[in-house]
Enzyme design. Structure first.
Site, PDB file in Angstrom:
ATOM      1  N   LYS A   1       6.630   3.348   4.763  1.00 30.57           N
ATOM      2  CA  LYS A   1       8.083   3.562   4.994  1.00 30.57           C
ATOM      3  C   LYS A   1       8.576   5.079   5.032  1.00 30.57           C
ATOM      4  CE  LYS A   1       9.796   4.176   0.792  1.00 30.57           C
ATOM      5  NZ  LYS A   1      10.696   4.267  -0.396  1.00 30.57           N
TER       6      LYS A   1
ATOM      7  N   CYS B   1       4.652   2.644   0.367  1.00 28.95           N
ATOM      8  CA  CYS B   1       4.726   4.007   0.596  1.00 28.95           C
ATOM      9  C   CYS B   1       4.730   4.441   2.073  1.00 28.95           C
ATOM     10  CB  CYS B   1       3.956   4.916  -0.136  1.00 28.95           C
ATOM     11  SG  CYS B   1       3.952   4.646  -1.985  1.00 28.95           S
TER      12      CYS B   1
ATOM     13  N   GLY C   1      -0.599  -1.087   4.947  1.00 32.00           N
ATOM     14  CA  GLY C   1       0.581  -1.745   4.235  1.00 32.00           C
ATOM     15  C   GLY C   1       1.027  -0.914   3.092  1.00 32.00           C
TER      16      GLY C   1
ATOM     17  N   LYS D   1       6.930  15.211   0.174  1.00 30.28           N
ATOM     18  CA  LYS D   1       6.382  13.820  -0.414  1.00 30.28           C
ATOM     19  C   LYS D   1       6.647  12.996   1.133  1.00 30.28           C
ATOM     20  CE  LYS D   1       5.612   9.852  -1.942  1.00 30.28           C
ATOM     21  NZ  LYS D   1       6.177   9.103  -2.996  1.00 30.28           N
TER      22      LYS D   1
ATOM     23  N   ARG E   1       4.287  10.563  -7.438  1.00 33.81           N
ATOM     24  CA  ARG E   1       3.109  10.277  -6.759  1.00 33.81           C
ATOM     25  C   ARG E   1       2.115   9.527  -7.546  1.00 33.81           C
ATOM     26  NH1 ARG E   1       1.633  16.637  -5.390  1.00 33.81           N
ATOM     27  NH2 ARG E   1       2.472  16.691  -3.239  1.00 33.81           N
TER      28      ARG E   1
ATOM     29  N   TYR F   1      -2.167  -5.831   0.070  1.00 34.13           N
ATOM     30  CA  TYR F   1      -2.200  -4.565   1.110  1.00 34.13           C
ATOM     31  C   TYR F   1      -3.503  -3.681   0.973  1.00 34.13           C
ATOM     32  CZ  TYR F   1      -0.588  -0.950  -1.645  1.00 34.13           C
ATOM     33  OH  TYR F   1      -0.582   0.160  -2.768  1.00 34.13           O
TER      34      TYR F   1
ATOM     35  N   TYR G   1       8.164  -0.062 -11.207  1.00 35.82           N
ATOM     36  CA  TYR G   1       6.927   0.627 -11.250  1.00 35.82           C
ATOM     37  C   TYR G   1       6.725   2.077 -11.464  1.00 35.82           C
ATOM     38  CZ  TYR G   1       6.475   1.834  -6.507  1.00 35.82           C
ATOM     39  OH  TYR G   1       6.833   2.680  -5.150  1.00 35.82           O
TER      40      TYR G   1
ATOM     41  N   ARG H   1     -12.430  -5.212   8.265  1.00 37.79           N
ATOM     42  CA  ARG H   1     -12.383  -4.077   7.477  1.00 37.79           C
ATOM     43  C   ARG H   1     -13.955  -3.512   7.261  1.00 37.79           C
ATOM     44  NH1 ARG H   1      -7.472  -1.410   6.230  1.00 37.79           N
ATOM     45  NH2 ARG H   1      -6.025  -3.142   6.048  1.00 37.79           N
TER      46      ARG H   1
ATOM     47  N   ARG I   1       3.297  -6.027  -0.838  1.00 37.64           N
ATOM     48  CA  ARG I   1       4.277  -5.377   0.253  1.00 37.64           C
ATOM     49  C   ARG I   1       3.936  -5.104   1.496  1.00 37.64           C
ATOM     50  NH1 ARG I   1       6.910  -1.908  -4.719  1.00 37.64           N
ATOM     51  NH2 ARG I   1       4.781  -1.986  -5.309  1.00 37.64           N
TER      52      ARG I   1
ATOM     53  N   ARG J   1      -0.952  10.868   5.858  1.00 32.03           N
ATOM     54  CA  ARG J   1      -2.019   9.931   5.838  1.00 32.03           C
ATOM     55  C   ARG J   1      -1.623   9.049   7.044  1.00 32.03           C
ATOM     56  NH1 ARG J   1      -5.646   8.518   2.275  1.00 32.03           N
ATOM     57  NH2 ARG J   1      -5.891   6.572   1.525  1.00 32.03           N
TER      58      ARG J   1
HETATM   59  N1  SAJ Z   1      -5.684   2.294   4.867  1.00 28.81           N
HETATM   60  C1  SAJ Z   1      -6.465   2.306   5.779  1.00 28.81           C
HETATM   61  N2  SAJ Z   1      -7.186   3.127   6.253  1.00 28.81           N
HETATM   62  C2  SAJ Z   1      -7.426   4.517   5.182  1.00 28.81           C
HETATM   63  C3  SAJ Z   1      -6.879   4.510   4.203  1.00 28.81           C
HETATM   64  C4  SAJ Z   1      -5.896   3.415   3.813  1.00 28.81           C
HETATM   65  O1  SAJ Z   1      -6.346   1.549   6.823  1.00 28.81           O
HETATM   66  O2  SAJ Z   1      -8.450   5.153   5.488  1.00 28.81           O
HETATM   67  C5  SAJ Z   1      -4.596   1.244   4.575  1.00 28.81           C
HETATM   68  C6  SAJ Z   1      -4.812   0.424   3.432  1.00 28.81           C
HETATM   69  O3  SAJ Z   1      -5.830  -0.759   3.688  1.00 28.81           O
HETATM   70  C7  SAJ Z   1      -3.473   0.002   3.007  1.00 28.81           C
HETATM   71  C8  SAJ Z   1      -2.532   1.304   3.419  1.00 28.81           C
HETATM   72  O4  SAJ Z   1      -3.492   1.943   4.515  1.00 28.81           O
HETATM   73  O5  SAJ Z   1      -3.076  -1.012   3.451  1.00 28.81           O
HETATM   74  C9  SAJ Z   1      -2.032   2.294   2.482  1.00 28.81           C
HETATM   75  O6  SAJ Z   1      -3.382   2.697   1.562  1.00 28.81           O
HETATM   76  P1  SAJ Z   1      -3.364   4.010   0.699  1.00 28.81           P
HETATM   77  O7  SAJ Z   1      -4.741   4.207   0.337  1.00 28.81           O
HETATM   78  O8  SAJ Z   1      -2.563   5.249   1.243  1.00 28.81           O
HETATM   79  O9  SAJ Z   1      -2.609   3.529  -0.405  1.00 28.81           O
HETATM   80  P2  SAJ Z   1      -1.275   3.391  -1.047  1.00 28.81           P
HETATM   81  O10 SAJ Z   1      -0.219   2.843  -0.061  1.00 28.81           O
HETATM   82  O11 SAJ Z   1      -1.088   2.929  -2.479  1.00 28.81           O
HETATM   83  O12 SAJ Z   1      -0.786   5.007  -1.064  1.00 28.81           O
HETATM   84  C10 SAJ Z   1      -0.446   5.821  -2.192  1.00 28.81           C
HETATM   85  C11 SAJ Z   1       0.268   6.889  -1.683  1.00 28.81           C
HETATM   86  N3  SAJ Z   1       0.758   7.448  -2.823  1.00 28.81           N
HETATM   87  C12 SAJ Z   1       2.078   7.939  -3.328  1.00 28.81           C
HETATM   88  O13 SAJ Z   1       2.902   7.440  -2.111  1.00 28.81           O
HETATM   89  C13 SAJ Z   1       2.385   8.631  -4.572  1.00 28.81           C
HETATM   90  C14 SAJ Z   1      -0.656   7.912  -0.901  1.00 28.81           C
HETATM   91  O14 SAJ Z   1       0.089   9.313  -0.641  1.00 28.81           O
HETATM   92  C15 SAJ Z   1      -1.848   8.217  -1.597  1.00 28.81           C
HETATM   93  O15 SAJ Z   1      -2.674   8.927  -0.694  1.00 28.81           O
HETATM   94  C16 SAJ Z   1      -2.573   6.901  -1.945  1.00 28.81           C
HETATM   95  O16 SAJ Z   1      -1.790   6.259  -2.906  1.00 28.81           O
HETATM   96  C17 SAJ Z   1      -3.631   7.259  -2.826  1.00 28.81           C
HETATM   97  O17 SAJ Z   1      -4.843   7.504  -1.962  1.00 28.81           O
HETATM   98  O18 SAJ Z   1      -3.836   7.374  -4.067  1.00 28.81           O
END
Ligand code: SAJ
Length: 446
Positions: free
Chosen positions: A278, A275, A272, A221, A169, A338, A23, A418, A346, A228
């Site tokens: 992990k 990224c 979930g 990174k 990213r 997730y 991906y 949520r 995942r 976050r």
């Molecule tokens: N989540 C919460 N509360 C929040 C934000 C997220 O519980 O306030 C949960 C989501 O439900 C999910 C998990 O955290 O289960 C991750 O959510 P995410 O919004 O961080 O999405 P990801 O996992 O796709 O994170 C990616 C990351 N990008 C890369 O690693 C390149 C992250 O650094 C980015 O901040 C995020 O995308 C984004 O917002 O684009």
């Protein structure tokens, strides 16, 4: 040699190789091919190679523009896939995008990375530039990639080949868009290498390209994702406190975020994805064996991993209030991806929730409009439910009401993990972060 490489990059004469067409690797290969480079993609899975060479995109889910771009660059002869790493022998620049998971003890598993780098080292020509894009523990370029490539190639870095790290990213659902519009940290083993890398990425990235060293790029990174995770854990811990003392975290969060410089994130059912669960462990791994107390990042992981179990307790508690045991109860779980509006499951928080409820003897029915396995009619999932648990804020669940005629049980208990407002009007309901008996403010549930 590097100046010559930089000239060939700018002239788009440099031949590119991308190892790992997943991906991340596939959108990268397509983007460079679309910008005019000749790209060879190396992929272990023969069926995926065949699909790509037929111009068919193997990536599921909604990825705007990717399938069309793939078909276009393959038809133009600018991208071809192969299972044979020796096809990297005439490549000037080789990008490596393979998985870097952590095991149960949170130790990075570099089998795929080592295999890819060994193949690259054996095949690459003198003067090649190798760029690792996979997310890795800080120190990995120095301690793993560099010695492995020198040993496999018999060449010396910065003389016989050049080496850098440019972490990706991207985010599922926005792969091509993120690739173009999100800034990149460009880590080179030397400043001249970083400069040549910037020249390359400038061809496909419209955002900032920040040249630096490899260790800094590795730290950026892993730190940005640990950042976050810690911030989500903070919101979750405040939610647990609010529940325990009769507060409303959603009201608290709105008012806290009015304070300058605050940005409290969203509490929820857990964290979930590929990224965030992990990458904090990759950062922690870098400090192992060093005399530094690493406490906050692991603690945040424990808070977030504990949320699905907390939601399980909320379900048990709500059923008990309705005079029902969990054993034998029919429980509808809404959301298995997730992330909202995604099909990616995942590390989904819904998995431990479903496992725990089934272990307690419940009959669990899962629904998710984006996950094929669970995308049946919502009413079928709700029919006869004693409890309904909202785990993902998919658009499809916004504004959902569970009046008896909707096919739900007489009056199921509601657990809204949520805060989409599912429980409004239900006689027995729980919302993450809201104390028992606390009613949401009008219009809350945003
Ligand atoms: N989540 C919460 N509360 C929040 C934000 C997220 O519980 O306030 C949960 C989501 O439900 C999910 C998990 O955290 O289960 C991750 O959510 P995410 O919004 O961080 O999405 P990801 O996992 O796709 O994170 C990616 C990351 N990008 C890369 O690693 C390149 C992250 O650094 C980015 O901040 C995020 O995308 C984004 O917002 O684009």
């Amino acid at each position: 040699m590097l100046t010559q490489l930089e000239r060939s990059i700018l002239a788009k004469e440099a031949r590119l190789g991308v190892v790992g067409l997943g991906y991340v690797g596939l959108p990268v290969a397509c983007s460079f091919a679309a910008s005019g480079y000749d790209v060879v993609g190396i992929e272990l899975r023969p069926e995926r190679v065949a699909q790509i060479n037929a111009g068919i995109c193997p990536i599921q889910g909604h990825e705007p523009g990717l399938a069309e771009l793939l078909a276009e660059v393959v038809a133009a002869g600018r991208l071809r896939a192969s299972t044979d790493a020796s096809d990297l022998g005439d490549r000037d620049v080789i990008l490596v995008n393979v998985e870097t998971p952590v095991d149960e003890e949170h130790v990075p598993q570099y089998h795929a990375l080592r295999g890819a780098l060994a193949s690259v080292g054996r095949a690459m020509r003198r003067g090649a530039l190798v760029i690792v894009e996979s997310t890795i523990a800080p120190g990995t370029m120095r301690d793993v990639a560099l010695p492995l490539l020198q040993q496999a190639s018999g060449l010396t870095v910065n003389e016989g080949f050049f080496l850098g790290h440019c972490p990706e990213r991207v985010m599922p659902g926005r792969l091509l868009q993120n690739l173009r519009s999100v800034s990149r940290t460009v880590g080179g083993m030397t400043p001249e290498t970083a400069r040549a890398m910037v020249a390359l990425y400038r061809q496909i990235v419209a955002a900032d390209l920040d040249p630096t060293d490899c260790l800094t790029a590795e730290l950026v990174k892993t730190v940005e994702n640990a950042y976050r995770d810690v911030n989500i854990a903070f919101a979750n811990e405040v939610a647990l406190i609010c529940e325990a003392i009769g507060g409303d975290v959603w009201k608290v969060r709105d008012l806290v975020n009015k304070s300058p410089g605050r940005n409290m994130l969203l509490p929820g059912a857990g964290v979930g994805g590929h990224c965030i669960p992990k990458d904090p462990w990759l950062l922690v791994h870098a400090a192992r064996g060093k005399d530094v107390p690493v406490r906050l990042v692991p603690a945040a992981r424990a808070v977030n991993d504990g949320m699905p179990h907390h939601v399980t307790d909320m379900v048990v508690d709500a059923l008990a209030e309705a005079g029902l045991a969990v054993a034998g109860a029919r429980i509808a779980v809404l959301g298995y991806a997730y992330l909202e509006n995604s099909d990616d499951t995942r590390n989904t928080p819904s998995e431990p929730l479903v496992q725990r409820l089934r272990a307690l003897g419940a009959e669990v029915v899962v629904h998710d409009p984006h996950v094929a396995e669970y995308a049946g009619p919502l009413d079928d999932a709700l029919r006869g439910a004693d409890a309904v648990v909202l785990m993902v804020r998919h658009d499809a669940y916004q504004g959902l009401t569970l009046a008896p005629e909707s096919g739900a049980g007489s009056r199921p208990v509601i657990v809204d993990a949520r805060n989409v407002g599912l429980g409004a009007g239900a006689p027995i309901q729980r919302t993450i972060g809201r104390g028992a008996g606390v009613t949401p403010a009008a219009g809350d549930g945003a």
